[in-house]
Design an enzyme around this catalytic site. Structure first.
Site, PDB file in Angstrom:
ATOM      1  N   TYR A   1       0.823  -1.214   0.000  1.00 55.12           N
ATOM      2  CA  TYR A   1       0.000   0.000   0.000  1.00 55.12           C
ATOM      3  C   TYR A   1       0.856   1.264   0.000  1.00 55.12           C
ATOM      4  CZ  TYR A   1      -3.720   3.172   1.644  1.00 55.12           C
ATOM      5  OH  TYR A   1      -4.631   4.189   1.791  1.00 55.12           O
TER       6      TYR A   1
ATOM      7  N   LYS B   1       0.824   4.098  -2.946  1.00 56.22           N
ATOM      8  CA  LYS B   1       0.422   5.479  -2.681  1.00 56.22           C
ATOM      9  C   LYS B   1       1.567   6.462  -2.916  1.00 56.22           C
ATOM     10  CE  LYS B   1      -3.920   4.945  -1.640  1.00 56.22           C
ATOM     11  NZ  LYS B   1      -4.949   5.449  -2.581  1.00 56.22           N
TER      12      LYS B   1
END
Length: 307
Positions: A155, A159
């Site tokens: 993640y 991002k």
């Protein structure tokens, strides 16, 4: 209703943050394409916008592939005649520490967040250029992508990559008059509901009450609706001069994130060879922190001890 006549796609908008973004865009006059993998969530989201007097249509698709991106853009044009705004919000979580994270865990999160943002933006940009539309692109980042977080290799990589792509796209799309920005939301989600630190904030929100000031002001932590206003603003004509930025929103706080910048420089005649660095590493006293550091909760906001 400054977005009247505009058409927006919001990926991952069947519920949560994405739904709030879509509802706010519709509230400001835009027609919205709702996207999710859950047909029931898509139907409910479309109905919620229609019930409030807005315009929406749904497309069930798993974001990531070029085919899904094309279907979203085509769907916007077929349903509402054009496309002006893209919000790439779709995402999944597969949190595990590094040695427990499988290839499948990594690939899925990267595919939806990073590749999905790439394919959808590429498709929207092509449409904007072909039709001479000075469009708006808003990609959703995360504090984890800015700072890192334990158990989120996949993640955080995705991002951070999204913000990197936004910086590049701002350069590439400038001549076409297209504004592209990243929004870094800090809000109550299904994930934060499981974190004891935020328990009192989430409980207040679920009762329909305002979150305590400590969360809204000190932490900049709030509801999905606290972020939605920024999404709608960045989609507007008034925000045309804002591009290539990473803007945080949460609770009562708005933040502008900087580019990573060198904070210290040292020079050594002849360069820094192995022996010199063994003798003197110049940055031992100012290495940067990792992860987010939260202040201690006031006593009255601490979660109840487990029974």
């Amino acid at each position: 209703m400054s977005l009247a006549g505009k058409v927006a796609i919001v990926t991952g908008s069947g519920h949560g943050l994405g739904l709030s973004y879509a509802q706010e865009l519709a509230r400001q006059g835009a027609a919205v394409i709702i996207n999710d993998v859950d047909p029931a969530a898509v139907e409910a989201a479309v109905s919620s916008i229609a019930a409030a007097g807005g315009k929406a249509a749904g497309i069930v698709a798993a974001v990531g592939s070029t085919e899904a991106a094309k279907a979203l853009v085509v769907g916007a044009v077929e349903n509402f005649g054009r496309l002006d705004i893209l919000v790439t919000n779709a995402g999944v979580l597969r949190d595990k520490s590094l040695l427990k994270m499988t290839d499948e865990d990594f690939d899925l999160v990267i595919n939806v967040h990073l590749r999905g943002t790439f394919t959808c933006v590429r498709e929207a940009y092509a449409y904007f250029k072909e039709n001479d539309i000075r469009g708006r692109i808003i990609a959703i980042g995360s504090p984890t992508g800015q700072r890192g977080n334990f158990g989120q290799t996949n993640y955080s990589a995705a991002k951070a990559g999204i913000v990197g792509m936004v910086r590049t796209w701002a350069l590439e799309m400038k001549r076409a008059g297209i504004a592209v920005n990243a929004v870094i939301p800090v809000a109550a989600t299904e994930m934060t509901k499981t974190v004891p630190y935020f328990a009192k904030a989430v409980e207040a929100d679920e009762r329909g009450e305002a979150m305590p000031d400590f969360f809204r002001k000190d932490l900049g932590f709030g509801t999905a609706d606290d972020v939605a206003g920024l999404i709608a603003f960045l989609a507007s004509e008034e925000a045309g001069g804002i591009t290539g930025q990473a803007i945080g929103a949460g609770g009562d706080r708005l933040q502008l994130w900087s580019h990573p910048e060198a904070i210290a420089s040292e020079f050594n005649d002849g360069g820094w060879d192995y022996a010199t660095l063994q003798e003197r590493f110049p940055f031992a006293g100012n290495q940067q922190s990792v992860g987010e550091k939260f202040p201690e909760l006031p006593e009255e906001l601490r979660p109840e001890p487990a029974k």
